[in-house]
Design an enzyme around this catalytic site. Structure first.
Site, PDB file in Angstrom:
ATOM      1  N   SER A  59     -15.291  10.593   5.542  1.00 18.05           N
ATOM      2  CA  SER A  59     -15.938   9.519   6.232  1.00 18.05           C
ATOM      3  C   SER A  59     -17.310   8.789   5.493  1.00 18.05           C
ATOM      4  O   SER A  59     -18.023   9.282   4.668  1.00 18.05           O
ATOM      5  CB  SER A  59     -16.656  10.109   7.454  1.00 18.05           C
ATOM      6  OG  SER A  59     -17.730   9.628   8.242  1.00 18.05           O
ATOM      7  N   SER A  78      29.347 -17.124   6.220  1.00 19.53           N
ATOM      8  CA  SER A  78      28.305 -16.717   5.916  1.00 19.53           C
ATOM      9  C   SER A  78      27.972 -15.174   6.254  1.00 19.53           C
ATOM     10  O   SER A  78      27.408 -14.396   5.451  1.00 19.53           O
ATOM     11  CB  SER A  78      27.088 -17.420   6.726  1.00 19.53           C
ATOM     12  OG  SER A  78      27.167 -18.833   6.143  1.00 19.53           O
ATOM     13  N   ARG A 136       0.803  -1.181   0.044  1.00 17.60           N
ATOM     14  CA  ARG A 136       0.096   0.047   0.058  1.00 17.60           C
ATOM     15  C   ARG A 136       0.930   1.176   0.049  1.00 17.60           C
ATOM     16  O   ARG A 136       0.242   2.378  -0.595  1.00 17.60           O
ATOM     17  CB  ARG A 136      -0.918   0.057   1.276  1.00 17.60           C
ATOM     18  CG  ARG A 136      -2.014  -0.884   1.312  1.00 17.60           C
ATOM     19  CD  ARG A 136      -2.860  -0.877   2.326  1.00 17.60           C
ATOM     20  NE  ARG A 136      -3.478   0.497   2.706  1.00 17.60           N
ATOM     21  CZ  ARG A 136      -4.646   0.761   2.023  1.00 17.60           C
ATOM     22  NH1 ARG A 136      -5.398   0.050   1.438  1.00 17.60           N
ATOM     23  NH2 ARG A 136      -5.159   2.128   2.383  1.00 17.60           N
ATOM     24  N   HIS A 169       0.554  24.109  27.174  1.00 16.51           N
ATOM     25  CA  HIS A 169      -0.326  23.119  27.644  1.00 16.51           C
ATOM     26  C   HIS A 169      -1.737  23.183  27.037  1.00 16.51           C
ATOM     27  O   HIS A 169      -2.820  22.733  27.556  1.00 16.51           O
ATOM     28  CB  HIS A 169      -0.748  23.759  29.239  1.00 16.51           C
ATOM     29  CG  HIS A 169       0.507  24.000  30.007  1.00 16.51           C
ATOM     30  ND1 HIS A 169       1.240  23.248  30.794  1.00 16.51           N
ATOM     31  CD2 HIS A 169       1.008  25.380  30.261  1.00 16.51           C
ATOM     32  CE1 HIS A 169       1.924  23.902  31.486  1.00 16.51           C
ATOM     33  NE2 HIS A 169       2.120  24.895  30.966  1.00 16.51           N
ATOM     34  N   ARG A 210      29.064 -14.499  18.836  1.00 17.85           N
ATOM     35  CA  ARG A 210      27.775 -14.330  18.135  1.00 17.85           C
ATOM     36  C   ARG A 210      26.781 -15.342  18.415  1.00 17.85           C
ATOM     37  O   ARG A 210      27.280 -16.659  18.821  1.00 17.85           O
ATOM     38  CB  ARG A 210      28.113 -14.551  16.486  1.00 17.85           C
ATOM     39  CG  ARG A 210      27.105 -14.141  15.354  1.00 17.85           C
ATOM     40  CD  ARG A 210      26.081 -15.342  15.130  1.00 17.85           C
ATOM     41  NE  ARG A 210      25.046 -14.850  14.456  1.00 17.85           N
ATOM     42  CZ  ARG A 210      24.812 -14.636  13.102  1.00 17.85           C
ATOM     43  NH1 ARG A 210      25.538 -15.435  12.387  1.00 17.85           N
ATOM     44  NH2 ARG A 210      23.582 -14.225  12.713  1.00 17.85           N
TER      45      ARG A 210
END
Length: 489
Positions: A292, A115, A23, A162, A332
């Site tokens: 809406s 790896s 999306r 505030h 590791r």
């Protein structure tokens, strides 16, 4: 209602699709984290390793290198998947897939490596490329916000502390607060790009023992190999020491930078959502957009809400990176692997979406000056009383008498606003009170909103000249793309 899903129904839609990719995210960021990018980078790393080994005297033929070079993008994913299932090892599956199309090179592919040589180095290359995309989109967002700040540098608006009305500021000055946060984020992105090391050639526990064996104990050649591979892959340096992996502290630092961008954009879009409620600003709203499904009149700040929603997710990602780093035992443990496959790409994909949305919102952000002014004028009379008092005192008035008169009128005007829902009539009361006769003639001029914004317009000018313009000039080429990157907004 039948809850059973019939066999064969909707066969193309029975697999989960990640919304970040499906999306929202752009193709360019999706590509950075794609299998094509990942596994062709593995091959480039194998080629770089073999090239550097040949240069330093290992018996590797030009034919072997040429076959590798000619097949960097000839990846048979089905073959690699089959080999991975056979070996239960993804790297060895791709070693064999590469060897299948470059048979002469098969004996020397991955020579001396573990790896993590391809895994970790590829992660760092993807992080580097993704950071550069984020850098460009940050600069673009800052550039768009600059235009907005210039346009509204001197439009007075209510400041809020505030979330209660406070001294006036300007619409443009408020935008510079958003920009300042993004500039701080850009500094951190630049730092990560400039300082990001390659893991390099380190071996199974970071001691380079396999390469020391390969070069018959020649430490200088092992060091040269490490530097040459970094050079071939476009890095200035390798991390100085490592275990099998590069320290996962780097992942934490990178995720923290992404979190910082999420914080900044959440704050900006949170402000926009609150201002939209006041009807002072609106984000872009397309001609056919529906706000809406029930209330057809609504114009919801959906893009800003989407930014906040995705940003909230990104802000939580550093915690996963922190736990992963803290729980790496000794050289590791593999419990870092699965979570990193999720949080690294998702963090970048999410911030990519966020910055595209922010650029889109800023580019079409609409201000309603008359609504802004009406809110200012509803509160300005209270703010102007100190100026009125001072002017009357200068003209010979009694400070205490004036102060009491203002207090009484202010309480009465407040009662009208709150109790009766009527406009603020404080100035009318002062205009009709003989104790303020000395300022009656100039009362209108004394409440011009621009007189109450302090240095806000000049602060906008100074900030843009001193902080923003040098950045935009430095990254001028990044702003050459005129359109905002496409995204489902």
């Amino acid at each position: 209602m039948d809850t059973e899903f019939p066999d064969g129904a909707l066969p193309d839609h029975q697999m989960y699709e990640h919304p970040l990719v499906k999306r929202y995210a752009t193709k360019e960021m999706s590509f950075v984290w794609s299998p094509a990018m990942k596994f062709t980078t593995w091959r480039k790393l194998w080629l770089a390793l073999a090239t550097a080994e040949q240069e330093l005297g290992i018996e590797i033929s030009d034919e072997q290198l040429e076959q590798m070079r000619a097949n960097l993008y000839n990846v048979d994913f089905d073959f690699a998947d089959a080999k991975e299932r056979e070996f239960r090892h993804d790297v060895m599956g791709h070693v064999h897939a590469f060897g299948e199309v470059a048979p002469a090179a098969m004996p020397i592919i991955h020579l001396g490596a573990t790896s993590c040589y391809v895994g970790d180095n590829t992660d760092l290359i993807q992080i580097r490329d993704a950071l550069k995309l984020i850098q460009r989109k940050l600069v673009k967002a800052i550039g768009i916000l600059k235009k907005f700040a210039v346009q509204y540098r001197d439009l007075p608006t209510l400041g809020f502390t505030h979330y209660q009305p406070a001294q006036l500021t300007t619409v443009g000055k408020r935008a510079t607060l958003w920009m300042q946060d993004l500039l701080l984020d850009l500094e951190r992105v630049n730092h990560e790009i400039d300082s990001l090391p390659m893991r390099g050639v380190k071996g199974t526990t970071g001691t380079q023992a396999s390469f020391l064996e390969l070069f018959d104990g020649d430490h200088e050649k092992v060091k040269a190999l490490n530097l040459r591979v970094c050079e071939l892959m476009g890095f200035k340096r390798a991390i100085s020491v490592s275990g099998q992996t590069y320290t996962r502290k780097i992942d934490y630092n990178v995720m923290s930078v992404l979190s910082g961008i999420a914080q900044s954009t959440y704050k900006m879009c949170g402000d926009i959502r609150l201002l939209a409620n006041l009807k002072e600003v609106e984000e872009p709203f397309s001609k056919t957009q529906i706000g809406s499904s029930a209330m057809a009149y609504k114009r919801n700040p959906m893009r800003s809400e989407r930014v906040c929603s995705i940003a909230r997710y990104v802000m939580g990602l550093p915690a996963s990176a922190a736990h992963t780093h803290a729980n790496q035992w000794f050289e590791r443990t593999l419990d870092d692997s699965a979570v990193r496959r999720i949080i690294l790409p998702e963090g970048f994909l999410a911030v990519d979406v966020i910055l595209n949305l922010v650029a889109n919102i800023a580019d079409g952000l609409h201000v309603w000056p008359n609504v802004v002014k009406s809110h200012v004028m509803a509160e300005l009379p209270f703010m102007a009383t100190e100026v009125i008092l001072m002017e009357c005192v200068k003209a010979g008035g009694d400070r205490q008498e004036l102060h009491e008169a203002i207090r009484v009128h202010s309480m009465a005007a407040g009662a009208v606003v709150k109790g009766e829902g009527k406009p603020n009539d404080l100035l009318e009361r002062i205009a009709n009170d003989p104790v303020f006769t000395h300022v009656h003639a100039q009362l209108e001029n004394m409440i011009d909103p621009i007189l109450f914004v302090g240095r806000a317009p000049e602060q906008v000018d100074d900030f843009l000249v001193e902080e923003v313009d040098p950045i935009l000039e430095q990254y001028e080429s990044l702003l050459s793309v005129k359109s905002v990157d496409g995204v489902n907004v």
